[in-house]
Scaffold this motif. Sequence first.
Motif, PDB file in Angstrom:
ATOM      1  N   GLU A  85       2.537  -6.190  -3.955  1.00 48.74           N
ATOM      2  CA  GLU A  85       1.902  -5.183  -4.436  1.00 48.74           C
ATOM      3  C   GLU A  85       2.212  -3.767  -4.004  1.00 48.74           C
ATOM      4  N   ASN A  88      -3.750  -4.710 -10.305  1.00 50.97           N
ATOM      5  CA  ASN A  88      -4.923  -5.015  -9.653  1.00 50.97           C
ATOM      6  C   ASN A  88      -5.972  -3.925  -9.995  1.00 50.97           C
ATOM      7  N   ASP A  97      -1.116  -1.334  -8.116  1.00 54.63           N
ATOM      8  CA  ASP A  97      -2.564  -1.141  -7.356  1.00 54.63           C
ATOM      9  C   ASP A  97      -3.209   0.325  -7.624  1.00 54.63           C
ATOM     10  N   ASN A 122       0.842  -1.127   0.017  1.00 49.74           N
ATOM     11  CA  ASN A 122       0.078  -0.134  -0.093  1.00 49.74           C
ATOM     12  C   ASN A 122       1.039   1.137  -0.137  1.00 49.74           C
TER      13      ASN A 122
HETATM   14 MG    MG Z   1      -3.627  -3.319  -2.732  1.00 47.97          MG
END
Ligand code: MG
Length: 368
Positions: free
Chosen positions: A218, A263, A241, A195
């Motif tokens: 990610e 994503n 993402d 994140n």
């Molecule tokens: Mg994510």
Amino acid sequence: MKISRITVWRKDLPLTKPYFLSGGRLRFDALDATFVRVDTNDGSYGWGEGTPWGHSYLPAHGPGIRAGLETLAPSLLGLDPRKINIVEQTMDVTLPGHAYAKAPVDMACWDILGRSTGLSIANLLGGDYGDATRIVSSVSTGTPEEMTAGINRFREMGYSAHSVKVGGDVAVDIERIRAIEACRQGDEHLLYDVNRAWSRAEALRVMNAVRDLDVTFEQPSETLDDIEAIRRQTSNPISIDEALVTLQDGTRIVHNGLGEIFNIKINRVGGLSKARRLRDLALAHGIQMYVMPTGGTVLADTEAAHLAQTIPASHRLGCWSCQDMIGVDPAPGSGARNEQGTLKVDNAPGLGVEPDADWLGEPDTVYE
Ligand code: MG
């Protein structure tokens, strides 16, 4: 067929457990959700939902959706909702950017198109492969023991894929990853989701310390520039993402080899209409995909499940069932539900979800 009314509800969705995003830096207790019903002059209608994952995860804001709808509504009234690209272009001209505010309208228009043709959204989007999509859990950050316990709770619900939130101290993250990998079961699929929390140096230190493990990361850092720099000096697959918002982001990722996985969060990219183009770009370049909502109820999960089911199994890694983390259910008995760790949509026309009018209550705003 013309759009004759747009009705908007605001609802708080309580999480069943407080949630800590990667690095523990962001806590959530409830989500601000917006539900939209688009009605037409001939009695057709469709549903949309916009639920950001809190206000601090993305540049997406619950009240911002409703403010955006106030600006968009006058130019939407009178349009044919089945002409999806014209609705999309009208919204982009009326309000540049703010993709997340437009996504619920786009969702409702796909629902109307499906109801009016008798086809599911998956079939409208090119064809439903018909097989269920593996759900990826969302495991809150914590100590290795807390996180393993979190994974076990999802295993009891049938889940076999987990998005585990890391992104704190380098040594602790390495410890977390090795502890969780030591407990991986069978063909479980694990994604270590940062994140955006690492600096470039932190990303290199953690990712290269576990390069002996078959793990995927990610969104290790904030921007595509950061990820490009990290990609050059690491070897584990990278899923992108938060930094994948526009089709132009997607083309840069595939052209420059920034990551191996998209994503696609439908609300973040501005709706199914834009998400399907990212899907096609990914398929053209051997990029695998997750398809998810940014958050929300069975409406948002089902929308994502429709798009997921149009991706061949070889390129489809998973979806999300945010509804399993929410303490309310606006549409009991309809939509895609967790079945042994998978979500599946059937061939019901449109979205296939009908919210309960009593649960929604009085709308906040009606545009007509
Ligand atoms: Mg994510």
